[in-house]
Design a protein around this motif. Sequence first.
Motif, short mmCIF file in Angstrom:
data_model
loop_
_atom_site.label_atom_id
_atom_site.label_comp_id
_atom_site.label_asym_id
_atom_site.label_seq_id
_atom_site.Cartn_x
_atom_site.Cartn_y
_atom_site.Cartn_z
N ALA A 9 0.90 -1.22 0.19
CA ALA A 9 0.37 0.09 -0.08
C ALA A 9 1.20 1.16 -0.14
CB ALA A 9 -0.90 -0.01 1.59
N ALA A 10 1.77 0.81 0.52
CA ALA A 10 3.11 2.53 0.91
C ALA A 10 3.63 2.51 -0.13
CB ALA A 10 4.06 2.50 1.63
N GLY A 11 3.20 1.13 -1.67
CA GLY A 11 4.51 1.65 -2.68
C GLY A 11 6.16 0.89 -2.36
N LEU A 12 5.53 0.17 -1.51
CA LEU A 12 7.55 -0.41 -1.66
C LEU A 12 7.32 -2.38 -1.58
CD1 LEU A 12 7.85 1.83 2.59
CD2 LEU A 12 8.39 2.40 -0.66
N ASP A 13 8.51 -2.30 -2.11
CA ASP A 13 8.40 -3.58 -2.12
C ASP A 13 7.47 -4.72 -0.95
OD1 ASP A 13 9.51 -6.45 -2.91
OD2 ASP A 13 11.07 -5.98 -3.19
N PRO A 14 7.12 -5.28 -1.16
CA PRO A 14 6.46 -6.33 -0.02
C PRO A 14 7.32 -7.73 0.59
CG PRO A 14 5.61 -7.09 -2.34
CD PRO A 14 5.90 -6.02 -2.50
N GLU A 15 8.06 -7.46 -0.16
CA GLU A 15 9.33 -8.57 -0.09
C GLU A 15 10.66 -8.07 1.27
OE1 GLU A 15 9.60 -11.51 -0.69
OE2 GLU A 15 7.94 -10.79 -1.58
N LEU A 16 9.76 -6.69 1.78
CA LEU A 16 10.94 -6.28 2.58
C LEU A 16 10.10 -6.63 3.94
CD1 LEU A 16 11.04 -2.83 1.47
CD2 LEU A 16 13.13 -4.55 2.13
N ALA A 17 9.08 -7.40 4.20
CA ALA A 17 8.46 -7.64 5.03
C ALA A 17 9.19 -9.36 5.83
CB ALA A 17 6.91 -8.79 5.15
N ASP A 18 10.51 -8.98 5.51
CA ASP A 18 11.39 -10.22 5.59
C ASP A 18 12.28 -9.82 6.61
OD1 ASP A 18 10.13 -12.48 3.94
OD2 ASP A 18 11.55 -12.44 2.05
N ALA A 19 12.51 -8.47 6.47
CA ALA A 19 13.05 -7.97 7.36
C ALA A 19 13.05 -7.73 8.94
CB ALA A 19 13.45 -5.97 6.70
N ALA A 20 11.51 -8.51 9.23
CA ALA A 20 11.33 -8.48 10.24
C ALA A 20 12.19 -9.02 11.33
CB ALA A 20 9.74 -8.77 11.09
N ASP A 21 12.17 -10.38 10.58
CA ASP A 21 13.45 -11.57 11.46
C ASP A 21 15.28 -11.02 11.52
OD1 ASP A 21 11.44 -12.43 12.34
OD2 ASP A 21 10.82 -13.43 10.63
N ASP A 22 15.10 -10.16 10.79
CA ASP A 22 17.28 -10.07 10.37
C ASP A 22 17.05 -8.92 11.05
OD1 ASP A 22 18.95 -9.00 9.21
OD2 ASP A 22 18.08 -8.41 6.58
N THR A 23 17.88 -10.08 12.10
CA THR A 23 18.92 -8.84 12.98
C THR A 23 19.99 -7.90 12.51
OG1 THR A 23 20.10 -11.22 13.85
CG2 THR A 23 17.87 -10.80 14.81
N SER A 24 19.99 -8.24 11.48
CA SER A 24 21.44 -8.28 11.32
C SER A 24 21.02 -6.19 11.49
CB SER A 24 21.99 -8.02 9.60
OG SER A 24 21.05 -7.47 9.10
N LEU A 25 19.91 -5.68 11.37
CA LEU A 25 19.19 -4.62 10.96
C LEU A 25 19.16 -3.67 12.04
CD1 LEU A 25 16.38 -5.39 8.33
CD2 LEU A 25 18.43 -3.62 8.37
N ASP A 26 19.62 -4.19 13.51
CA ASP A 26 18.91 -3.57 14.90
C ASP A 26 20.09 -3.05 15.48
OD1 ASP A 26 16.84 -5.66 14.88
OD2 ASP A 26 18.29 -7.40 16.50
N PRO A 27 21.69 -2.45 14.56
CA PRO A 27 22.26 -1.33 15.25
C PRO A 27 21.41 0.17 14.73
CG PRO A 27 23.90 -3.83 14.26
CD PRO A 27 22.20 -3.64 14.25
N ALA A 28 20.95 -0.09 13.52
CA ALA A 28 20.53 1.06 12.63
C ALA A 28 19.47 0.93 13.49
CB ALA A 28 20.25 0.49 11.30
N VAL A 29 18.42 0.66 13.95
CA VAL A 29 17.50 0.37 15.01
C VAL A 29 18.15 1.29 16.06
CG1 VAL A 29 15.43 -0.19 16.07
CG2 VAL A 29 16.13 -1.87 14.15
N ARG A 30 19.03 0.38 16.57
CA ARG A 30 19.50 1.08 18.12
C ARG A 30 20.26 2.75 17.39
NH1 ARG A 30 19.61 -2.55 22.33
NH2 ARG A 30 19.65 -3.94 21.65
N ALA A 31 20.42 3.17 16.48
CA ALA A 31 21.24 3.93 16.21
C ALA A 31 20.05 5.45 15.30
CB ALA A 31 22.44 3.75 14.64
N SER A 32 19.23 5.05 15.21
CA SER A 32 17.94 5.69 14.96
C SER A 32 17.24 6.08 16.16
CB SER A 32 17.42 4.74 14.58
OG SER A 32 16.56 6.00 13.77
N HIS A 33 17.22 5.46 17.20
CA HIS A 33 16.97 5.43 18.60
C HIS A 33 17.60 6.41 18.99
CE1 HIS A 33 14.52 4.16 22.30
NE2 HIS A 33 15.64 3.90 22.58
N LYS A 34 18.95 6.31 19.06
CA LYS A 34 19.49 7.08 20.26
C LYS A 34 19.58 8.33 19.69
CE LYS A 34 24.61 7.44 21.94
NZ LYS A 34 24.28 8.68 21.65
N ASP A 35 19.81 8.70 18.61
CA ASP A 35 19.43 10.00 17.96
C ASP A 35 18.50 10.77 18.14
OD1 ASP A 35 19.88 12.54 16.21
OD2 ASP A 35 19.70 11.48 14.69
#
Length: 200
Positions: free
Chosen positions: A109-135
């Motif tokens: 619905a947002a016009g983005l690749d639905p395969e990005l749903a697989d990122a829900a389980d991708d722990t390699s993204l956690d450092p970027a989550v933490r960095a954005s949160h920290k900011d």
Amino acid sequence: MSQRVDFWFDPLCPWAWITSRWIHEVAEHRDLDVRWHVMSLSVLNEDKDVPESYKEMIERGWGPVRIAIAAEERYGAEALGRLYTELGTRRHNERREWSPELFREALTAAGLDPELADAADDTSLDPAVRASHKDGIDRVGQEVGTPVIEIDGHAFFGPVVTPIPRGEQALRLFDGVLAVASVDGFYELKRTRTRDPIFD
């Protein structure tokens, strides 16, 4: 000249959702340049003594923030705002639970690749989550939740409000919040919440 608004959100939080819709309402009447950023209640509360039911909720909360970060990394911050609208509508307005199906629907619905749903389980993204949160959290301190907003260099938690302010009331709240946040040494206004979130 547009007024910059930086908004840190966790898709899990109903109060942040209401506040984000208030910002959308203000943007209908004011020239705002809204920049969306990921914040994480999972990160914020990971070392805190919270009830078991809350621990389970914030553990499930990793999925949507990972997807949000993946979308931002691929498509940019503007796409992140669109995705948040689609995630929040399904989660809060439609009262649906997080699921791969919901994630794929929201991404599409947002016009983005639905395969990005697989990122829900991708722990390699956690450092970027933490960095954005920290900011975001570094601008206001640890004793807050989501959302965090910065306007004209003045950052604050909230406002926590329900239902969504509309029209002139939304604009008065925007001006009032900015007025108090811009006072050097101002820290807190609070009263006990007596209503559940209202998403209308």
